[in-house]
Design a protein around this motif. Sequence first.
Motif, PDB file in Angstrom:
ATOM      1  N   ILE A  15       0.687  -1.182  -0.254  1.00  0.00           N
ATOM      2  CA  ILE A  15      -0.084   0.112   0.350  1.00  0.00           C
ATOM      3  C   ILE A  15       0.409   1.084  -0.138  1.00  0.00           C
ATOM      4  O   ILE A  15       2.015   0.917   0.452  1.00  0.00           O
ATOM      5  CB  ILE A  15      -0.939   0.007   1.148  1.00  0.00           C
ATOM      6  N   ASP A  16       0.369   1.879  -0.837  1.00  0.00           N
ATOM      7  CA  ASP A  16       1.485   3.296  -0.754  1.00  0.00           C
ATOM      8  C   ASP A  16       0.225   4.438  -0.644  1.00  0.00           C
ATOM      9  O   ASP A  16      -1.108   4.800  -1.044  1.00  0.00           O
ATOM     10  CB  ASP A  16       1.445   3.672  -2.429  1.00  0.00           C
ATOM     11  N   TRP A  17       0.457   4.794   0.860  1.00  0.00           N
ATOM     12  CA  TRP A  17      -0.753   5.644   1.967  1.00  0.00           C
ATOM     13  C   TRP A  17      -1.123   6.842   1.212  1.00  0.00           C
ATOM     14  O   TRP A  17      -1.693   7.515   1.029  1.00  0.00           O
ATOM     15  CB  TRP A  17      -0.643   6.237   2.641  1.00  0.00           C
ATOM     16  N   LEU A  18      -0.391   7.586   0.151  1.00  0.00           N
ATOM     17  CA  LEU A  18       0.766   8.801  -0.379  1.00  0.00           C
ATOM     18  C   LEU A  18       0.798   8.525  -1.616  1.00  0.00           C
ATOM     19  O   LEU A  18       1.825   9.787  -1.989  1.00  0.00           O
ATOM     20  CB  LEU A  18       1.553   9.105   0.877  1.00  0.00           C
ATOM     21  N   PRO A  19      -0.199   8.393  -2.834  1.00  0.00           N
ATOM     22  CA  PRO A  19      -0.046   7.795  -3.827  1.00  0.00           C
ATOM     23  C   PRO A  19       0.437   9.494  -4.626  1.00  0.00           C
ATOM     24  O   PRO A  19       1.220   9.830  -5.187  1.00  0.00           O
ATOM     25  CB  PRO A  19      -0.651   7.559  -4.869  1.00  0.00           C
ATOM     26  N   GLU A  20      -0.296  10.445  -4.343  1.00  0.00           N
ATOM     27  CA  GLU A  20      -0.097  11.836  -4.932  1.00  0.00           C
ATOM     28  C   GLU A  20       1.587  12.275  -4.530  1.00  0.00           C
ATOM     29  O   GLU A  20       1.793  13.571  -5.372  1.00  0.00           O
ATOM     30  CB  GLU A  20      -0.820  13.121  -4.676  1.00  0.00           C
TER      31      GLU A  20
ATOM     32  N   PRO B 116      16.365   9.189  13.457  1.00  0.00           N
ATOM     33  CA  PRO B 116      17.692   8.753  12.519  1.00  0.00           C
ATOM     34  C   PRO B 116      17.275   8.464  11.407  1.00  0.00           C
ATOM     35  O   PRO B 116      16.405   8.222  11.038  1.00  0.00           O
ATOM     36  CB  PRO B 116      18.224   7.455  13.568  1.00  0.00           C
ATOM     37  N   VAL B 117      18.242   8.434  10.460  1.00  0.00           N
ATOM     38  CA  VAL B 117      18.450   7.908   9.313  1.00  0.00           C
ATOM     39  C   VAL B 117      17.487   6.648   9.122  1.00  0.00           C
ATOM     40  O   VAL B 117      16.653   6.621   7.747  1.00  0.00           O
ATOM     41  CB  VAL B 117      19.760   7.986   8.128  1.00  0.00           C
ATOM     42  N   ALA B 118      18.044   5.377   9.189  1.00  0.00           N
ATOM     43  CA  ALA B 118      17.951   4.386   9.574  1.00  0.00           C
ATOM     44  C   ALA B 118      16.154   4.901   9.791  1.00  0.00           C
ATOM     45  O   ALA B 118      15.143   3.996   9.049  1.00  0.00           O
ATOM     46  CB  ALA B 118      18.472   3.330  10.647  1.00  0.00           C
ATOM     47  N   GLU B 119      15.534   4.975  11.248  1.00  0.00           N
ATOM     48  CA  GLU B 119      14.265   5.184  11.609  1.00  0.00           C
ATOM     49  C   GLU B 119      13.421   5.667  10.358  1.00  0.00           C
ATOM     50  O   GLU B 119      12.092   6.236   9.502  1.00  0.00           O
ATOM     51  CB  GLU B 119      14.330   6.134  12.436  1.00  0.00           C
ATOM     52  N   ARG B 120      13.961   6.673   9.174  1.00  0.00           N
ATOM     53  CA  ARG B 120      13.799   8.349   8.190  1.00  0.00           C
ATOM     54  C   ARG B 120      13.398   7.439   7.144  1.00  0.00           C
ATOM     55  O   ARG B 120      12.172   6.927   6.356  1.00  0.00           O
ATOM     56  CB  ARG B 120      14.466   8.553   8.131  1.00  0.00           C
ATOM     57  N   ASP B 121      14.257   6.211   7.260  1.00  0.00           N
ATOM     58  CA  ASP B 121      14.514   5.640   5.500  1.00  0.00           C
ATOM     59  C   ASP B 121      12.901   4.388   5.974  1.00  0.00           C
ATOM     60  O   ASP B 121      12.107   3.888   5.060  1.00  0.00           O
ATOM     61  CB  ASP B 121      15.757   4.584   5.812  1.00  0.00           C
ATOM     62  N   ALA B 122      12.971   4.052   6.774  1.00  0.00           N
ATOM     63  CA  ALA B 122      12.243   2.796   7.380  1.00  0.00           C
ATOM     64  C   ALA B 122      10.050   3.830   7.356  1.00  0.00           C
ATOM     65  O   ALA B 122       8.919   2.922   7.210  1.00  0.00           O
ATOM     66  CB  ALA B 122      12.070   2.050   9.184  1.00  0.00           C
ATOM     67  N   LEU B 123      10.573   4.946   8.362  1.00  0.00           N
ATOM     68  CA  LEU B 123       9.358   6.048   7.502  1.00  0.00           C
ATOM     69  C   LEU B 123       8.107   5.988   6.677  1.00  0.00           C
ATOM     70  O   LEU B 123       7.058   5.490   6.045  1.00  0.00           O
ATOM     71  CB  LEU B 123       9.327   6.454   8.215  1.00  0.00           C
ATOM     72  N   VAL B 124       9.226   6.022   6.061  1.00  0.00           N
ATOM     73  CA  VAL B 124       9.197   6.706   4.088  1.00  0.00           C
ATOM     74  C   VAL B 124       8.759   4.858   3.459  1.00  0.00           C
ATOM     75  O   VAL B 124       7.858   5.539   2.709  1.00  0.00           O
ATOM     76  CB  VAL B 124      10.656   6.975   3.659  1.00  0.00           C
ATOM     77  N   ARG B 125       9.701   3.982   4.059  1.00  0.00           N
ATOM     78  CA  ARG B 125       8.844   2.658   3.136  1.00  0.00           C
ATOM     79  C   ARG B 125       7.644   2.953   3.788  1.00  0.00           C
ATOM     80  O   ARG B 125       6.703   2.030   2.702  1.00  0.00           O
ATOM     81  CB  ARG B 125      10.150   2.108   3.696  1.00  0.00           C
ATOM     82  N   ALA B 126       7.527   3.049   4.973  1.00  0.00           N
ATOM     83  CA  ALA B 126       5.917   2.316   5.861  1.00  0.00           C
ATOM     84  C   ALA B 126       5.011   3.582   4.838  1.00  0.00           C
ATOM     85  O   ALA B 126       3.974   2.630   4.458  1.00  0.00           O
ATOM     86  CB  ALA B 126       6.656   2.407   7.319  1.00  0.00           C
ATOM     87  N   ILE B 127       5.403   4.231   4.299  1.00  0.00           N
ATOM     88  CA  ILE B 127       4.509   5.414   3.652  1.00  0.00           C
ATOM     89  C   ILE B 127       4.277   5.766   2.550  1.00  0.00           C
ATOM     90  O   ILE B 127       2.877   5.180   2.031  1.00  0.00           O
ATOM     91  CB  ILE B 127       5.054   7.029   4.407  1.00  0.00           C
TER      92      ILE B 127
END
Length: 410
Positions: free
Chosen positions: A265-270, A323-334
Motif C-alpha cells: 500500500i502506498d498511503w500517499l500516492p500523490e 535517525p536516518v534508519a528510522e527515517r528510511d523505515a518510515l518513508v518505506r512504510a508510507i
Amino acid sequence: MSDTTVDLCILGAGAAGLVAAGTAAAAGVDTLVLEKGRQTGIKILIAGGGHCNLTHECSVNRMLEGYGAARPWLTPSMKRFSPKAVRRHFDRIGVPTYVGEWEKVWPVSRSAKDVRNALERDAIAAGAAIRTDAPARGVERTRRGFAITTPDGEVHCSRLLIATGGRSYPKTGTTGDGYGFARELGHSIVEPVPALVPLVVDAPWVRELSGVSLAAVRTRLVNTDDTVCVESHGPLLLTHKGLSGPAALDLGGAAARLAKRWVDIDWLPEVPLEAVRARLRDAHALGRTRIARVVAEWLPERLVIALLRDVGVPEERRAAELPVAERDALVRAIKATRLRVDGTLGFAKAEVTAGGVPLAEVDQDTMASSLVPGLWIAGEVLDYDGRLGGYNLQAAFCTGRAAARAIASA
Ligand SMILES: Cc1cc2nc3c(=O)[nH]c(=O)nc-3n(C[C@H](O)[C@H](O)[C@H](O)COP(=O)(O)OP(=O)(O)OC[C@H]3O[C@@H](n4cnc5c(N)ncnc54)[C@H](O)[C@@H]3O)c2cc1C
C-alpha cells in the motif's frame, strides 16, 4: 402446468438478460425471459449501494484495460456498445445519467430501481415476455433446439441465451446455476472464485484501525516472486477483518487465485517518494515537533501512530532527532507498507465472480457458443471480471446486446 414454445428463451432477467430481451424483441424475435427471482434485476437494484454505477466515463480502450486478460475478447462487443452508447441508451429509455467522482456514471435520479424499471419496461414494450419466480431447473438439447425444465412446465425454444450471472451474493438468488447448464450442454467451466471482494489481512494493527478510511491510496497485489499481479488506485477502508473499499476490492479476484500473496500500500500516492523523504529530512528544522505530527499533515493520526509502531519508531520521536534508519523505515512504510493477505471474505461479500464459461468457447463477436449450435452465453456467467466502477454492468450490457443482435440475425 403447461409447456410453452418460443423462438428465444433467455435464462436470467439481470443486466445482460434484460438488455438482450429488449434488443432481440425489438428486432422481432419471439422472446421469453425466465427469471428465478420474484423480481427482475435484483443485482441491478443493489448495485452501487442502491444508486447503480452503470458504466464508466472513458474511452473504450481505457475501459478495456479494466478487464485484465479478457480485454481482447471483450473488445468487439464493447466497441459496438461502448460506455457512451450505454449512456445514450439509458437516456433514450428515460434514465439520464451523470458522471460522478472517479469517472463513475450514475442515474441522475440516483435510483437503481429506475435503471432496473427502465430496462424491464423497454424489454416488455419491445414485446418480450418476462416470467418471474420461474427458475430454470435443467436444460436439455432436443431435435429442434432446447427444452428447459421449470416448476410450471417445459419451455421449448430453438435459441437459448444463458444470462444467469455468477455466484457472488448468493442470497440474491444468483447461485451459479448457469455453470451447471453450460456444463450439461458440453461446456467446460473455469473454476469460479470471488472477485471485487474485501481482503483479510493478518496484521492486527490494521484490524485495530477498523473504520479509518483514506480517500485515495495505491495498492498492488504481489505474489511470491514479487510480481505485481494487479494494481488499483482509489479509496480504502480499514476493517475489523482487513481491507475494503475500491482499492482493496479490485485486488480480490487475483488474491483468491493465489496461495500466497501480499498487498503493498502506498498511503500517499500523490506525493512522490523523494518528496516524502525530503519532507521528513527537512522536518529536522522543526526541532521538538513530534515526527508523528509532521506525517499527520498527510495521513490520519491513528494510521500514522500505527505505522510508526509497526516500523519501530517511537511514537514520541522528535523531528530533530529522527535517525536516518528510522527515517528510511518510515518513508518505506508510507510509500509501501506490505501486508500478508490471508484470504478474502468469499462469495457472500463479493460483488462479482471471476471464472465461468471459458471465453475460448464463445465467439467474441456474437456470444454464440462455439460448441453448441443455437446456444448463446452473455454476462457474468462468462469468464471475465472487471474492476470496480461500472465495469461489470458495462460488460453485461455489451455482451447481452451483442448476443441479441446476433440471435436476431441468425
Ligand atoms: C452488492 C453489489 C454491488 C454491485 N455494484 C455494481 C455497480 O455499482 N456497478 C457495476 O458495474 N457492477 C456492480 N455489481 C456487479 C453487477 O451487478 C453484475 O456484474 C451484473 O449484474 C452481472 O449481470 P448479469 O446479467 O450477468 O447477471 P445478474 O445481474 O446477476 O443477473 C442474473 C439473473 O439470472 C437469474 N438466475 C440465476 N439462475 C437462474 C435460473 N436457474 N433460472 C432463471 N433465472 C436465474 C438471477 O436471479 C439474476 O436475476 C455489483 C454486484 C453486487 C453483488
